[in-house]
Design an enzyme around this catalytic site. Structure first.
Site, short mmCIF file in Angstrom:
data_model
loop_
_atom_site.label_atom_id
_atom_site.label_comp_id
_atom_site.label_asym_id
_atom_site.label_seq_id
_atom_site.Cartn_x
_atom_site.Cartn_y
_atom_site.Cartn_z
N TYR A 1 0.87 -1.17 0.00
CA TYR A 1 0.00 0.00 0.00
C TYR A 1 0.92 1.22 0.00
CZ TYR A 1 -4.17 -2.72 1.25
OH TYR A 1 -5.23 -3.60 1.25
N ASP B 1 -6.06 -0.92 -6.48
CA ASP B 1 -7.53 -0.86 -6.48
C ASP B 1 -8.06 -0.35 -5.15
OD1 ASP B 1 -6.95 -3.00 -4.85
OD2 ASP B 1 -8.26 -4.44 -5.85
N HIS C 1 -9.83 -7.43 -4.90
CA HIS C 1 -9.53 -7.25 -3.48
C HIS C 1 -10.40 -8.18 -2.62
CE1 HIS C 1 -7.00 -4.22 -1.31
NE2 HIS C 1 -7.62 -4.72 -0.27
#
Length: 495
Positions: free
Chosen positions: A234, A262, A354
């Protein structure tokens, strides 16, 4: 260094002066209160007290020593002054521990659904809510599973001399890798280390999550020599933090960087939100220090406060400039984005939604696979050894893996299924899950008529109904038995 009495610590139990004890050491966290990703309330709950029991399940052991300035490390507590408090178990916890003791023997676990059923029964409700939750109406998480079951069928070839040779693919003994899932210690005291140890023993690739409960170095240190590790990233708003993290991972031998693309904002995961998890315990640790956290909307919102929502294609050259690792984009869903990734000279993509936790009603990874592979073929011969297409989401059987590989996937990511295996049985559960995959894969390859992974080709599967979202579908009884439907807001009292 002189010892600090527990009574002295107890005098610092307010927002103006907040000391806590962690692993027998006293820390002044007063200035850190407004920066804590989970909010100040959880720290203040343990102000002037021993916070070790609350700290351990959700933080790497070095979190406080790494991120708190040295002058805030006040010294060891005098053990003679610490009053031992007998913990009183709630009736709910007593029931949970009884269920743990009554688990089925692991040799009675015959499929990955079994692990999920056991985990659902023995996990604390808030941990289960975080792990199992998906976004909005949870259409996509269910579609991820249904896509494999009702939309891709196999054409078995017969009368072949089938001697199975499952050759290594992408440095793994299986065409499967462990996809990143956060906060492993919510489900087991050893957290992600269960995965690392099992993967090293069996030659399966592990993707280390940014939001692991264990520290990055703790995970890498648990690996065997030459064990292949990926890193899921991230991207932090502070790019210098991201740069240090990425370059440290490369120095430690990580082979590939999977940048999550995403999640400019994490989805509304209502099961998790209803639990208001972070008021009690749920904070992951990496890159701490952001403020303004929404601490009343579940653990997902709290642990994601540092993520940069401005990440864009123009950042790709910068990533290529700071690392020599293979760079893969995780969360690609369209042919246009797949071609962009290829044209930017990246090493691959992950077709992922995800785990159904982001945009609800998004298509499953395997549903996007055919169109994306077709688009990539316009750039040259396929498969392309310089560009990988991974798929994740909804995989519970080796037959799912077989179908994805046949349709053009390089390998398949499995997240929740392996996570539930260690929640239920620790490292032994993960190893059993690997064996189930191997046994199922070998059986299915024999039945379909493929002697190696390389022989899994599109002509062995029928995907003509993949884009059909209506029609009769056999009920997936095992999946439905563990899926927990969403609930509406509840009245506080019953009339």
């Amino acid at each position: 260094m002189s010892l600090i009495s527990a009574q002295t610590v107890a005098e610092h139990a307010s927002p103006d002066s907040c000391w806590i004890i962690v692993h027998g050491y006293v820390y002044d966290v007063t200035e850190f209160l407004p920066e804590h990703p989970g909010g100040s309330r959880i720290i203040l709950k343990y102000a002037g007290k021993d916070a070790t029991e609350a700290y351990d399940p959700i933080h790497p052991p070095d979190a406080i020593t790494t991120h708190l300035p040295k002058h805030k490390h006040l010294g060891p507590v005098d053990p003679k002054t610490v009053v031992k408090v007998d913990k009183v178990l709630s009736e709910e916890e007593k029931k949970r521990q009884a269920l743990v003791a009554a688990r089925p023997p692991i040799d009675e676990i015959v499929n990955l659904h079994d692990f999920e059923a056991v985990a659902k029964a023995i996990l604390p409700p808030k941990a289960w809510a975080y792990y199992s939750s998906a976004s909005d109406d949870e259409i996509t998480i269910r579609e991820n599973r249904a896509a494999y079951q009702r939309k891709v069928s196999s054409f078995p070839r017969t009368l072949f001399h089938i001697i199975i040779t499952i050759s290594p693919q992408d440095l793994s003994s299986l065409p499967v890798y462990i996809s990143a899932t956060a906060l492993g210690k919510l489900g087991h005291p050893d957290g992600e280390l269960n995965l690392t140890r099992a993967a090293g023993k069996h030659g399966v690739i592990q993707m280390i999550p940014t939001l692991a409960s264990c520290s990055f170095d703790e995970i890498v240190d648990a690996a065997v020599p030459n064990q292949t590790l990926f890193l899921q990233l991230y991207v932090n708003r502070d790019r210098e933090i991201t740069k240090r993290y990425v370059q440290h991972a490369e120095k430690r031998g990580v082979k590939a960087l999977f940048i999550t693309v995403d999640a400019p904002q994490l989805g509304r995961r209502e099961k998790d939100m209803r639990m208001k998890f972070v008021d009690e315990s749920g904070v992951a640790k990496v890159q701490e220090g952001d403020s303004g956290v929404k601490k009343d909307e579940g653990v997902a919102r709290a642990i994601s406060s540092f993520i940069d929502p401005s990440l864009s294609w123009k950042d790709i050259p910068w990533f290529k400039s700071i690392t020599n690792m293979h760079i893969i984009l995780k969360g690609v869903a369209t042919p246009a984005d797949a071609l962009m990734a290829y044209d930017y000279g990246l090493s691959g993509i992950v077709l992922s939604n995800h785990g159904g936790r982001q945009l609800d009603t998004a298509r499953s990874g395997v549903e996007n696979l055919i169109d994306i592979v077709a688009a990539l073929k316009t750039r040259g011969p396929w498969p392309n050894p310089r560009f990988a297409v991974f798929v994740d989401g909804g995989v519970r059987r080796a037959s799912d893996v077989l179908k994805a590989i046949a349709l053009g996937a390089s390998a398949v990511g499995v997240g929740r299924a392996f996570m539930y295996s260690f929640c239920a049985y620790g490292q032994e559960g993960v190893e059993k899950a690997f064996q189930i995959f191997r046994d199922e894969l070998e059986m299915n390859m024999r039945l379909i008529g493929a002697r190696s992974i390389d022989e899994l080709t599109p002509d062995l599967v029928d995907a003509s109904g993949l884009h059909a979202h209506v029609g009769l579908t056999p009920t997936d009884n095992l999946y439905n038995s563990t899926y927990q439907p969403l609930a509406l807001a509840q009245f506080r009292t019953k009339l």
